[in-house]
Design an enzyme around this catalytic site. Structure first.
Site, PDB file in Angstrom:
ATOM      1  N   GLY A 148     -43.478  31.395   4.306  1.00  0.00           N
ATOM      2  CA  GLY A 148     -43.015  30.045   4.024  1.00  0.00           C
ATOM      3  C   GLY A 148     -42.348  29.319   5.174  1.00  0.00           C
ATOM      4  CG  PHE A 155     -46.592  26.867   9.224  1.00  0.00           C
ATOM      5  CD1 PHE A 155     -45.997  27.706  10.157  1.00  0.00           C
ATOM      6  CD2 PHE A 155     -47.822  26.318   9.527  1.00  0.00           C
ATOM      7  CE1 PHE A 155     -46.606  27.974  11.374  1.00  0.00           C
ATOM      8  CE2 PHE A 155     -48.444  26.575  10.741  1.00  0.00           C
ATOM      9  CZ  PHE A 155     -47.841  27.405  11.667  1.00  0.00           C
ATOM     10  CG  ASP A 158     -50.687  33.993   2.404  1.00  0.00           C
ATOM     11  OD1 ASP A 158     -51.489  34.948   2.315  1.00  0.00           O
ATOM     12  OD2 ASP A 158     -50.101  33.703   3.460  1.00  0.00           O
ATOM     13  CG  ASP A 169     -59.376  35.684  -1.152  1.00  0.00           C
ATOM     14  OD1 ASP A 169     -59.508  35.091  -0.057  1.00  0.00           O
ATOM     15  OD2 ASP A 169     -59.931  36.769  -1.399  1.00  0.00           O
ATOM     16  CG  ASP A 223     -49.669  30.480  10.779  1.00  0.00           C
ATOM     17  OD1 ASP A 223     -50.094  30.338  11.936  1.00  0.00           O
ATOM     18  OD2 ASP A 223     -48.716  31.229  10.497  1.00  0.00           O
ATOM     19  CE  LYS A 263     -52.258  32.679  12.984  1.00  0.00           C
ATOM     20  NZ  LYS A 263     -50.973  33.387  12.748  1.00  0.00           N
TER      21      LYS A 263
END
Length: 213
Positions: free
Chosen positions: A60, A62, A80, A98, A122, A162
Site C-alpha cells: 500500500g 503507492f 493485488d 489476479d 508496480d 514497472k
C-alpha cells in the site's frame, strides 16, 4: 507488488536509507518514494479529484501517496493477489484480484465502472533468477496493465508501469507510444542499485473515451 517479488541482482540490505525513511514517515513501503518522485516529475499526471487504478498495490505504499494526490474528491482503486490492509480514507478501495485471471476485467469493473485518469502498475513477477524468464514475465504483467489503460483510461490520461529492462522492452515501449503522446523512462532514486527495474511513463492517452462497462 505482485507476489513475493524481489529485485533482480545481488542481495540488498532490506533496512537501507529509504526503508528507514519510510518507517519514519509512516509509509507502508519504501516504494512510496518511487511513485512520489514520478508524480513530482510529471505534476499533471495525477490531479486532485482524479480516479486512479493501482495494480500490484500491496502493501500500500503507492496507495498512500496516490490517496493524498487525488484528495477526498478523488478515487483510488488498489488490487493485488495478496490482501492489502484497509485504508481509513473512504476514497481508497482495495481488493484481492489476479490481473491474469479470466474474470479480472469483470471484477475490476464491479469495483469501479468509470474511466481512470491514471493506471499505475508496480506489479513484478516472482523472480526465478533466470534473467530472460523474469524479463518476459515482467513484460507480460506490464502488457496487461497497458491493456487495462487502453480499455479503461481517459483520453489525456496517464500510464505508469514497472518493467525489468531487457528482452522485448523496446517493443513494449513502442506499444506504449501507440497509445500515449509522450513516453518517458524513469529510474527513481529509491530504486535499489542492483535492480533492473525502470518505470515506463505514458503521458496524454490518445483516442476516444473508453466504452461503458
Amino acid at each position: 507488488m505482485l507476489g513475493t517479488a524481489s529485485d533482480m541482482g545481488k542481495p540488498y540490505r532490506p533496512k537501507d536509507h529509504y526503508f528507514q525513511k519510510a518507517k519514519q514517515e509512516g509509509l507502508r513501503a519504501r516504494s512510496a518514494f518511487k511513485v512520489d518522485e514520478i508524480l513530482k516529475r510529471f505534476p499533471t499526471s495525477v490531479k486532485k479529484g482524479a480516479a486512479v487504478l493501482d495494480l500490484g498495490a500491496a502493501p500500500g505504499g503507492f496507495l498512500q501517496i496516490l490517496a493524498d494526490a487525488v484528495g477526498m474528491h478523488g478515487r483510488v482503486v488498489g488490487v493485488d493477489i495478496v490482501a492489502i490492509r484497509p485504508f481509513s480514507q473512504k476514497w481508497v478501495t482495495t481488493a484481492v484480484l489476479d490481473v491474469l485471471a479470466d474474470d479480472f476485467d469483470a471484477k475490476l469493473a464491479a469495483m469501479y465502472d468509470g474511466p481512470y485518469d491514471a493506471v499505475i502498475s508496480d506489479m513484478a513477477p516472482k523472480t526465478s533468477g533466470i534473467k530472460g524468464t523474469d524479463e518476459a514475465r515482467s513484460l507480460r504483467l506490464a502488457g496487461k496493465a497497458l491493456e487495462v489503460a487502453a480499455a479503461r483510461g481517459k483520453p489525456g490520461g496517464t500510464f505508469v508501469a514497472k518493467v525489468f529492462m531487457g528482452g522485448d522492452f523496446e517493443a513494449f515501449r513502442d506499444e506504449v507510444r501507440q497509445h500515449f503522446e509522450e513516453v518517458k523512462i524513469v529510474r527513481p532514486e529509491a530504486t535499489r542499485g542492483a535492480s533492473m527495474e525502470v518505470y515506463v511513463v505514458g503521458l496524454r492517452r490518445r483516442g476516444p473515451a473508453p466504452a461503458a462497462s
